[in-house]
Design a protein around this motif. Structure first.
Motif, PDB file in Angstrom:
ATOM      1  N   ASP A 161       0.815  -1.214   0.000  1.00  0.00           N
ATOM      2  CA  ASP A 161       0.000   0.000   0.000  1.00  0.00           C
ATOM      3  C   ASP A 161       0.852   1.269   0.000  1.00  0.00           C
ATOM      4  O   ASP A 161       0.351   2.359   0.308  1.00  0.00           O
ATOM      5  N   ALA A 162       2.126   1.137  -0.370  1.00  0.00           N
ATOM      6  CA  ALA A 162       3.004   2.303  -0.458  1.00  0.00           C
ATOM      7  C   ALA A 162       2.833   2.980  -1.817  1.00  0.00           C
ATOM      8  O   ALA A 162       2.548   2.315  -2.825  1.00  0.00           O
ATOM      9  N   PRO A 163       2.996   4.291  -1.883  1.00  0.00           N
ATOM     10  CA  PRO A 163       2.888   4.997  -3.175  1.00  0.00           C
ATOM     11  C   PRO A 163       4.074   4.668  -4.078  1.00  0.00           C
ATOM     12  O   PRO A 163       5.138   4.256  -3.623  1.00  0.00           O
ATOM     13  N   THR A 164       3.877   4.862  -5.362  1.00  0.00           N
ATOM     14  CA  THR A 164       4.920   4.634  -6.357  1.00  0.00           C
ATOM     15  C   THR A 164       5.088   5.894  -7.203  1.00  0.00           C
ATOM     16  O   THR A 164       4.408   6.896  -6.982  1.00  0.00           O
ATOM     17  N   LEU A 165       5.958   5.835  -8.186  1.00  0.00           N
ATOM     18  CA  LEU A 165       6.130   6.970  -9.088  1.00  0.00           C
ATOM     19  C   LEU A 165       5.024   7.055 -10.122  1.00  0.00           C
ATOM     20  O   LEU A 165       4.929   8.056 -10.838  1.00  0.00           O
ATOM     21  N   CYS A 166       4.203   6.000 -10.231  1.00  0.00           N
ATOM     22  CA  CYS A 166       3.027   6.053 -11.100  1.00  0.00           C
ATOM     23  C   CYS A 166       1.937   6.841 -10.374  1.00  0.00           C
ATOM     24  O   CYS A 166       1.481   6.420  -9.303  1.00  0.00           O
ATOM     25  N   GLU A 167       1.527   7.941 -10.956  1.00  0.00           N
ATOM     26  CA  GLU A 167       0.563   8.822 -10.300  1.00  0.00           C
ATOM     27  C   GLU A 167      -0.695   8.065  -9.886  1.00  0.00           C
ATOM     28  O   GLU A 167      -1.307   7.361 -10.690  1.00  0.00           O
TER      29      GLU A 167
END
Length: 331
Positions: A161-167
């Motif tokens: 559930d961590a954010p990524t570089l994909c918006e």
């Protein structure tokens, strides 16, 4: 060796089992079979893998086509494959030797070779088919290593559930996206695309959101799937498959602050592909820029210099924003 015999040898940077699959599975053969300038559609390939079984390929080029029809004489996986072509009497034996370091030597011994195929230009053409096999295996190995490394990382840390570089995409969305080829048959993909009004972006978002809810264990298994490792995007070929794997894996590892799981050579190959297109793949304007990787000797262009790690350069050329809004060093 007699005058009508030829031997070709090549050391390939791939395990023997993978080389065997490439030499015996139609979907793999279609990626490289035939000399440079010719293609072999998968529906023109027949492989009845047993002694006495049929082996047939249809090679198509700008100046015509050539159909090879043969009969297997020896099939001993994963080390020996032989066939005879009744029309000419030529007998081909391929021996695969595991060199013990992740590489495989392929020795191809041809007997009763017709005179036309013994000419220098014909032999050079055959060598280009081995070049195509070598390039195909290299990309396959890089893609498998990238997805396998990503599976290893996500199997050891709680980052789904961590954010990524994909918006707007979390890790689970990125993984659901890249593993889509494992779950969607061509027919189902077509139906999904029709439901999305023909808009691939809408399809990608829909599938990513929906399939991100799959159990992590299932998504990890799909990352490790040979089917995923062999997949190529329609019209994108091997370069498209490698770029897809590399860029999305970096979407995850850069955002998590983790070391890249991509082989360094693969990162350089994707940088070469992105800059060869002058940034057009993702609408990045490279006019008047020189790019330099701070962790390798890779560089490209002339003008104002932009320096960053090779993985960060891939992300920037992929239209991503680096974690924390960081910008690469400029000089």
């Amino acid at each position: 060796m007699t005058a009508d015999e030829l031997v070709y040898r090549r050391v390939l940077r791939a395990p023997r089992e993978l080389v065997w699959r490439c030499l015996t599975e139609p979907a793999e053969l279609a990626r490289f079979w035939g000399p440079a300038g010719m293609t072999t559609p998968v529906d023109g390939i027949v492989v009845d893998l047993r002694p006495g079984g049929r082996f047939e390929t249809l090679m198509v080029g700008d100046h015509g086509s050539h159909r090879m029809v043969a009969t297997f004489t020896d099939v001993v996986p994963p080390g020996l494959l032989a066939w005879v072509e009744p029309a000419s009497g030529m007998h081909t034996t391929s021996t695969l030797t595991d060199l013990g370091d992740g590489t495989t030597e392929v020795a191809i011994h041809q007997r009763h070779v017709p005179e036309a195929m013994r000419r220098p230009e014909a032999r050079a053409g055959f060598a280009t088919s081995l070049d195509k096999l070598e390039a195909h295996l290299m990309v396959r190995t890089w893609v498998a290593s990238t997805y396998g490394g990503l599976a290893g990382l996500l199997g050891s840390v709680d980052a789904w559930d961590a954010p990524t570089l994909c918006e707007k995409w979390l890790v689970r969305h990125v993984v659901a996206h890249v593993t889509m080829p494992v779950r969607l048959t061509p027919e189902r993909f077509g139906a999904e695309l029709a439901a999305a009004g023909g808009d691939f972006t809408v399809l990608s978002d829909t599938v990513a959101v929906r399939d991100a809810a799959l159990p992590p264990a299932d998504l990890l298994d799909q990352l490790r799937s040979p089917e995923l490792h062999a997949w190529q995007p329609p019209g994108g070929g091997a370069v498209g498959a490698l770029s897809h794997a590399v860029i999305h894996s970096l979407d995850v590892t850069l955002a998590l602050g983790r070391p890249a799981v991509v082989p360094g050579e693969a990162v350089a190959a994707v940088l070469d592909a992105l800059t060869a297109a002058n940034g057009a793949w993702f609408g990045v304007d490279l006019t008047g820029l020189r790019l330099e990787a701070t962790d390798t000797g890779w560089s490209w262009g002339a003008g104002r210099t932009v320096r960053a790690g090779s993985g960060e350069l891939v992300a920037l050329l992929g239209g991503r924003t680096l974690p924390g809004g960081r910008t690469p060093a400029a000089a």
